[in-house]
Design a protein around this motif. Structure first.
Motif, short mmCIF file in Angstrom:
data_model
loop_
_atom_site.label_atom_id
_atom_site.label_comp_id
_atom_site.label_asym_id
_atom_site.label_seq_id
_atom_site.Cartn_x
_atom_site.Cartn_y
_atom_site.Cartn_z
N ASP A 8 -12.78 -0.04 -5.38
CA ASP A 8 -11.81 -0.96 -5.98
C ASP A 8 -12.03 -1.12 -7.48
O ASP A 8 -13.15 -1.07 -7.97
CB ASP A 8 -11.95 -2.36 -5.34
CG ASP A 8 -11.39 -2.44 -3.93
OD1 ASP A 8 -10.91 -1.42 -3.43
OD2 ASP A 8 -11.44 -3.53 -3.35
N GLN A 19 0.83 -1.20 0.00
CA GLN A 19 0.00 0.00 0.00
C GLN A 19 0.86 1.25 0.00
O GLN A 19 2.01 1.24 0.47
CB GLN A 19 -0.94 0.00 1.20
CG GLN A 19 -0.22 -0.15 2.54
CD GLN A 19 -1.18 -0.35 3.68
OE1 GLN A 19 -1.52 0.61 4.37
NE2 GLN A 19 -1.64 -1.59 3.89
N VAL A 37 -2.16 6.21 -10.86
CA VAL A 37 -3.00 7.16 -10.13
C VAL A 37 -2.40 8.55 -10.29
O VAL A 37 -1.18 8.73 -10.26
CB VAL A 37 -3.10 6.80 -8.63
CG1 VAL A 37 -4.00 7.80 -7.91
CG2 VAL A 37 -3.62 5.38 -8.46
N PHE A 90 -8.60 1.98 -3.94
CA PHE A 90 -8.34 3.35 -3.49
C PHE A 90 -9.29 3.58 -2.31
O PHE A 90 -10.52 3.52 -2.48
CB PHE A 90 -8.61 4.35 -4.60
CG PHE A 90 -8.19 5.76 -4.28
CD1 PHE A 90 -6.98 6.27 -4.75
CD2 PHE A 90 -8.99 6.59 -3.49
CE1 PHE A 90 -6.59 7.57 -4.46
CE2 PHE A 90 -8.60 7.88 -3.19
CZ PHE A 90 -7.40 8.36 -3.68
N LYS A 96 -5.41 6.00 0.70
CA LYS A 96 -4.58 4.81 0.60
C LYS A 96 -4.80 4.15 -0.75
O LYS A 96 -5.95 3.95 -1.18
CB LYS A 96 -4.93 3.82 1.72
CG LYS A 96 -4.21 2.49 1.65
CD LYS A 96 -4.84 1.46 2.59
CE LYS A 96 -4.68 1.85 4.04
NZ LYS A 96 -5.23 0.79 4.94
N MET A 97 -3.73 3.81 -1.43
CA MET A 97 -3.78 2.98 -2.63
C MET A 97 -3.25 1.61 -2.24
O MET A 97 -2.16 1.51 -1.68
CB MET A 97 -2.94 3.61 -3.74
CG MET A 97 -3.51 4.93 -4.25
SD MET A 97 -2.30 5.94 -5.14
CE MET A 97 -1.34 6.59 -3.77
N TRP A 114 -6.18 1.50 -15.15
CA TRP A 114 -5.87 0.10 -14.88
C TRP A 114 -5.26 -0.49 -16.14
O TRP A 114 -5.92 -0.57 -17.18
CB TRP A 114 -7.15 -0.62 -14.50
CG TRP A 114 -6.96 -1.98 -13.88
CD1 TRP A 114 -5.79 -2.58 -13.52
CD2 TRP A 114 -8.00 -2.90 -13.55
NE1 TRP A 114 -6.01 -3.81 -12.98
CE2 TRP A 114 -7.37 -4.04 -12.98
CE3 TRP A 114 -9.38 -2.89 -13.67
CZ2 TRP A 114 -8.08 -5.15 -12.54
CZ3 TRP A 114 -10.10 -3.99 -13.22
CH2 TRP A 114 -9.46 -5.11 -12.66
N TRP A 157 -7.64 7.54 -12.37
CA TRP A 157 -7.30 6.13 -12.21
C TRP A 157 -7.17 5.48 -13.58
O TRP A 157 -8.03 5.67 -14.45
CB TRP A 157 -8.42 5.45 -11.45
CG TRP A 157 -8.04 4.49 -10.38
CD1 TRP A 157 -6.80 4.13 -9.98
CD2 TRP A 157 -8.96 3.78 -9.55
NE1 TRP A 157 -6.86 3.23 -8.95
CE2 TRP A 157 -8.18 2.99 -8.67
CE3 TRP A 157 -10.34 3.71 -9.47
CZ2 TRP A 157 -8.75 2.15 -7.71
CZ3 TRP A 157 -10.91 2.87 -8.51
CH2 TRP A 157 -10.12 2.11 -7.64
N ASN A 176 -7.24 -3.95 -7.34
CA ASN A 176 -6.52 -2.99 -6.50
C ASN A 176 -7.52 -1.97 -6.02
O ASN A 176 -8.64 -1.87 -6.55
CB ASN A 176 -5.37 -2.33 -7.27
CG ASN A 176 -5.83 -1.75 -8.58
OD1 ASN A 176 -6.37 -0.67 -8.61
ND2 ASN A 176 -5.63 -2.48 -9.69
N LYS A 212 0.20 5.07 1.34
CA LYS A 212 -0.81 5.79 2.12
C LYS A 212 -0.24 7.12 2.63
O LYS A 212 0.98 7.29 2.80
CB LYS A 212 -1.29 4.95 3.29
CG LYS A 212 -0.20 4.58 4.30
CD LYS A 212 -0.78 3.71 5.41
CE LYS A 212 0.28 3.37 6.47
NZ LYS A 212 -0.30 2.56 7.57
N TRP A 270 -9.75 11.69 -7.71
CA TRP A 270 -8.50 11.17 -8.23
C TRP A 270 -8.72 10.68 -9.65
O TRP A 270 -9.86 10.52 -10.11
CB TRP A 270 -7.93 10.07 -7.34
CG TRP A 270 -8.66 8.75 -7.35
CD1 TRP A 270 -8.32 7.61 -8.04
CD2 TRP A 270 -9.85 8.40 -6.63
NE1 TRP A 270 -9.21 6.59 -7.80
CE2 TRP A 270 -10.17 7.04 -6.92
CE3 TRP A 270 -10.69 9.10 -5.75
CZ2 TRP A 270 -11.27 6.39 -6.38
CZ3 TRP A 270 -11.80 8.45 -5.21
CH2 TRP A 270 -12.06 7.11 -5.52
#
Length: 293
Positions: free
Chosen positions: A201, A157, A284, A187, A270-271, A179, A177, A185, A159, A175
């Motif tokens: 997720d 993670q 991200v 956020f 947190k990612m 993929w 994003w 995964n 964070k 944010w």
């Protein structure tokens, strides 16, 4: 003869004097001349320079009504560089100052390419998972964070606890994003102790969020296109312990979801790359926290 001439001469002198005295009066009563080479006359409808008539003068005074002066200090606003009345914006075109200013942002532009992000971020990775800053051709930014998890054993993670951001009232976490590959995964919003209050997720080729009310994952968007940037927004009502998830500005089924508590405490973001899943690669960028208007 001399006496007659002298008398005539005196008469002519007297007549000339009288004419000289009467000429201005005669011109004022009967004159119709409107010369245009007079700088200080009081004629109407002339084109004089330097007078104060209601005409088409050049360089006239500043008591005209309905002029189109440039560089004046219009009444009613204190703007700098804009054309609005009554707001306090600088350089924009809004009325009433409805701008929203983020209270915290992260775009990675001050971080070093090829290295993990700096403060306030903390990275915790195991079994080969990584998180590094990547230089990427992208509209609006040149750097993003890349999280890589290529095995089911790997996890980790990234964070950041935001000391001056408290989980109270209504606010938005936004944010971007992307993929690239993998199985899943997330956020999350996080707090210092306890479970993450709000979780979104990438999972199973869609975007989903946890609803504490139903104790289940709710699909926010049915299908995700790989290698595509998504604009994400989490609308949080901490007082009611609920949140909504918008994907590219659209609110789907992730509406009024229950949070896992919302203590009045500094929160963070947190990612996360999950253990037991091949998280793959996710990017991200442009994280922001701002009050809901």
């Amino acid at each position: 003869m001399n006496c007659l001439f002298g008398t005539t001469k005196k008469r002519w002198l007297l007549l000339s004097l009288m004419l000289a005295l009467l000429m201005p009066l005669l011109l004022g009563l009967y004159g119709c001349d409107d010369d245009d080479d007079d700088d200080n006359d009081d004629d109407d409808i002339d084109d004089d320079i330097g007078d104060d008539d209601d005409d088409d003068d050049t360089g006239d005074d500043d008591d005209d009504t309905g002029d189109d002066d440039t560089g004046d200090d219009d009444t009613g606003d204190d703007d700098t560089g804009d054309d609005d009345t009554g707001d306090d914006d600088t350089g924009d075109d809004d009325t009433g100052d409805d701008d929203t200013v983020p209270t915290w942002t992260e775009d990675w532009e001050d971080d070093t390419v090829g290295s993990p992000p700096g403060a306030p971020w903390e990275t915790i990775f195991n079994y080969g998972a990584t998180a590094n800053i990547l230089q990427l051709p992208k509209d609006g930014a040149g750097k993003v964070i890349e999280l890589v998890d290529d095995s089911a054993d790997a996890n980790g993670q990234v964070k950041a606890e935001l000391d001056d951001q408290y989980m109270t009232g209504e606010f938005v976490v936004a944010w971007e994003w992307l993929w690239e590959s993998g199985e899943g995964n997330g956020f999350h919003l996080m707090v210092e102790t306890g479970q993450d209050p709000a979780q979104v997720d990438f999972y199973g080729n869609h975007i989903e969020a946890w609803d504490q009310t139903t104790e289940d994952w709710i699909g926010c968007i049915a299908s995700v296109d790989l290698d595509t940037w998504y604009s994400m927004e989490m609308y949080v009502n901490a007082d009611h312990t609920t949140f909504d998830v918008y994907v590219d500005g659209v609110l789907g089924d992730c509406d009024d979801l229950g949070m896992i508590g919302a203590p009045i405490t500094p929160f963070g973001v947190k990612m996360i790359m999950y253990s037991g899943l091949e998280g793959g690669t996710v990017l991200v960028d442009n994280i922001a926290v701002y009050p809901m208007m």
